[in-house]
Enzyme design. Structure first.
Site, PDB file in Angstrom:
ATOM      1  N   GLU A  13       0.835  -1.216   0.000  1.00  0.00           N
ATOM      2  CA  GLU A  13       0.000   0.000   0.000  1.00  0.00           C
ATOM      3  C   GLU A  13       0.865   1.259   0.000  1.00  0.00           C
ATOM      4  O   GLU A  13       0.821   2.068   0.934  1.00  0.00           O
ATOM      5  CB  GLU A  13      -0.943  -0.014   1.202  1.00  0.00           C
ATOM      6  CG  GLU A  13      -1.905  -1.191   1.172  1.00  0.00           C
ATOM      7  CD  GLU A  13      -2.940  -1.160   2.290  1.00  0.00           C
ATOM      8  OE1 GLU A  13      -2.644  -0.600   3.350  1.00  0.00           O
ATOM      9  OE2 GLU A  13      -4.025  -1.709   2.105  1.00  0.00           O
ATOM     10  N   GLU A  63      -5.314  -8.530  -1.016  1.00  0.00           N
ATOM     11  CA  GLU A  63      -5.985  -8.327   0.269  1.00  0.00           C
ATOM     12  C   GLU A  63      -7.433  -7.964   0.016  1.00  0.00           C
ATOM     13  O   GLU A  63      -7.713  -7.076  -0.788  1.00  0.00           O
ATOM     14  CB  GLU A  63      -5.375  -7.162   1.069  1.00  0.00           C
ATOM     15  CG  GLU A  63      -4.096  -7.463   1.772  1.00  0.00           C
ATOM     16  CD  GLU A  63      -3.594  -6.286   2.615  1.00  0.00           C
ATOM     17  OE1 GLU A  63      -4.413  -5.574   3.210  1.00  0.00           O
ATOM     18  OE2 GLU A  63      -2.368  -6.104   2.645  1.00  0.00           O
TER      19      GLU A  63
HETATM   20  C1  BGP Z   1      -4.379  -3.033   4.929  1.00  0.00           C
HETATM   21  C2  BGP Z   1      -3.022  -3.490   5.374  1.00  0.00           C
HETATM   22  C3  BGP Z   1      -3.010  -4.700   6.233  1.00  0.00           C
HETATM   23  C4  BGP Z   1      -4.236  -4.884   7.072  1.00  0.00           C
HETATM   24  C5  BGP Z   1      -5.535  -4.432   6.476  1.00  0.00           C
HETATM   25  C6  BGP Z   1      -6.681  -4.299   7.417  1.00  0.00           C
HETATM   26  O1  BGP Z   1      -4.419  -1.662   4.736  1.00  0.00           O
HETATM   27  O2  BGP Z   1      -2.165  -3.747   4.297  1.00  0.00           O
HETATM   28  O3  BGP Z   1      -1.803  -4.743   6.900  1.00  0.00           O
HETATM   29  O4  BGP Z   1      -4.122  -5.024   8.373  1.00  0.00           O
HETATM   30  O5  BGP Z   1      -5.403  -3.206   5.823  1.00  0.00           O
HETATM   31  O6  BGP Z   1      -6.523  -3.157   8.218  1.00  0.00           O
HETATM   32  P1  BGP Z   1      -6.710  -3.163   9.767  1.00  0.00           P
HETATM   33  O7  BGP Z   1      -5.870  -4.259  10.288  1.00  0.00           O
HETATM   34  O8  BGP Z   1      -6.277  -1.847  10.218  1.00  0.00           O
HETATM   35  O9  BGP Z   1      -8.160  -3.390   9.993  1.00  0.00           O
END
Ligand code: BGP
Length: 492
Positions: A194, A391
């Site tokens: 990201e 993701e």
């Molecule tokens: C993305 C990231 C991850 C992840 C996910 C969910 O932005 O690449 O590392 O954790 O989001 O976010 P969060 O864990 O803050 O809910």
């Protein structure tokens, strides 16, 4: 003769899940590992949190953490789910679901504890060597992110990490060490997770303590850091292809499409500008090795001057990425209407205005499966490069009942997103695979909570790292197993 229209997922589609070292490995001080940016951010309970997330740190707090003055705080990312010790049995569960691919990241400070050493730490390399072998032994294709929100704090302390050009050489050395050790077995690589997040969270995104930069130069410093990341990525891609010519280097973007709230042309233009700045500029640069005109215009308007040295643009141009990867969680709305702008919605880094047509997660993130189709077709139309969804997932509270977790909300979320992705494939978009966030519960990136769960496998740990650590299969575990077995045809 035109190409045959696809009717569903391709044969070799990469189903699986994604993770990040700092959110699940734990063992933060084991095997010679140095501290990373993730290790110094403590958990703040919801009641005491002043904003939706907790991803930045001040120089004052960082100094205290490093002197050990805040050791009584709670740092869940230091302990994760102890994957460092449990990966083999965890991967056996992924194998049971039928995974074709598994995404990990390499904690840079396991390999170069301070970030600027000249020789890699053998114990760190050995850990990833074994981990990759285990992923392969469990029948999965490893997908590796070089940098996933875990910059060595040593680099922050020395020169504010990516703001300084010296970080390029450190990253290149790190990347090369990873490729030399692992690229014979790892074909799919990603440079920065990201990459667009650094615009909104300089510390999490790039190890940058922003209060060390004079206030009127902060945006410039972030763009300078990004320039260094592009040059470093290009040098890494070059090294990768010297070592393994058929390996693939991808970029990774948090792709949250911006929608105009109203049909007012001013909102339409604003949405387009938001998308360009928050999302598309990065892929434009990674694919062409050039800074797009809309960005240069913005720099000019704001008086931002980037130090670009001789040879930088050439190396960027000569070493583009081979595929685009995205995380997709949500979309958001933008508007020029002042009143409507007061109705902000929480989200994955970028904040927008609440969209009246979509529901939201327990954490207020918009749930918009159709937005995934919008995102995929838009990217395909602009770049015509294969897209890997690395993701996608729902952060939710889960309830353990006996040894069961009935997470139909998670099943619904993935079902709707997979259905939307299938439509995009039928529209002609080349999608390489779909990795969910995550296969197994792990510590939240933005809030360091364990209770914000994403997995198909429940891990019995709470926000204070307390619990048995035992793994349980959720209902979604069996559902995803069926999805993979039918290659995405059976979503019921
Ligand atoms: C993305 C990231 C991850 C992840 C996910 C969910 O932005 O690449 O590392 O954790 O989001 O976010 P969060 O864990 O803050 O809910």
């Amino acid at each position: 003769m035109s190409k045959k229209l696809p009717t569903g997922f391709p044969e070799n589609f990469l189903w699986g899940s994604a993770t990040a070292a700092n959110q699940l490995e734990g063992a933060y001080n084991v095997g010679g590992k140095g501290l990373s940016s993730a290790d110094v951010i403590p958990y703040i309970s919801k009641e005491n949190r002043t904003k939706d997330n907790n991803m930045e740190i001040s120089s004052q707090t960082l100094a205290k953490v490093l002197k050990g003055e805040l050791d009584n705080e709670n740092y869940p990312k230091r302990y994760g789910i102890d994957f460092y010790h449990t990966y083999d049995s965890d991967l056996a569960l992924m194998e049971e679901m039928g995974y074709k691919a598994f995404r990990i990241s390499i904690a840079w400070s396991r390999i170069f504890p301070q970030g600027d050493e000249l020789e890699p730490n053998e114990e760190g390399l050995k850990f990833y060597d074994d981990l990759v072998n285990s992923i392969i032994a469990h029948g999965m294709e490893p997908v590796i992110t070089l940098s996933h929100y875990e910059t060595p704090v040593g680099l922050t302390e020395k020169w504010n990490a990516w703001v300084d050009r010296r970080t390029i050489a450190c990253f290149e050395r790190f990347a090369r060490a990873c490729f030399e050790r692992l690229a014979d077995r790892v074909k799919y690589w990603l440079n920065f997770n990201e990459i667009n997040v650094v615009l909104h969270s300089p510390f999490t995104g790039g190890g940058i303590v922003i209060d060390r930069v004079p206030e009127d130069k902060r945006e410039q410093a972030v763009y300078q850091a990004l320039h260094h990341e592009y040059v470093a990525s290009a040098l890494a891609a070059k090294a990768l292809h010297e070592i393994r010519p058929d390996a693939l280097m991808g970029c990774m973007l948090a792709r949250s499409p911006a929608y105009p709230l109203r049909a007012d042309p001013a909102d339409i233009l604003l949405a387009q500008q938001f998308d360009n700045i928050n999302n598309l500029q990065f892929i434009d640069i990674f694919t062409t090795g050039e800074y797009p005109a809309f960005l240069r215009r913005m720099w000019k308007d704001k008086g931002i001057k980037i130090d670009i040295q001789y040879g930088d643009m050439e190396v960027m141009k000569l070493n583009p990425i081979q595929y685009i990867s995205i995380s997709y969680y949500m979309s958001y709305c933008v508007t020029t209407d002042e009143e409507a702008n007061k109705n902000k919605q929480a989200g994955n880094i970028v904040q927008g205005v609440k969209n009246p047509y979509v529901k939201a997660s327990d954490w207020g993130w918009a749930i918009d499966p159709l937005g995934l189709r919008v995102a995929l077709t838009g990217l395909w139309d602009r770049y015509h490069l294969p897209i890997f969804i690395v993701e996608n997932g729902l952060g939710a509270y889960d309830k353990l009942e006996g040894d069961k977790i009935h997470d139909d909300y998670r099943i619904n979320y993935h079902r709707d997103h997979i259905a939307a992705m299938k439509e995009a494939i039928k529209d002609g978009v080349e999608v390489m695979g779909y990795l969910t966030w995550s296969g197994i519960d792990l510590v939240s990136m933005s809030t360091s909570e364990m209770s914000k769960r994403y997995g198909f496998i429940y891990v019995d740990l709470d926000d204070y790292c307390k619990g048995s650590g035992k793994r349980y299969k959720k209902d979604s575990f069996y559902w995803y197993q069926k999805v993979i077995k039918s290659n995405g045809e059976d979503l019921a």
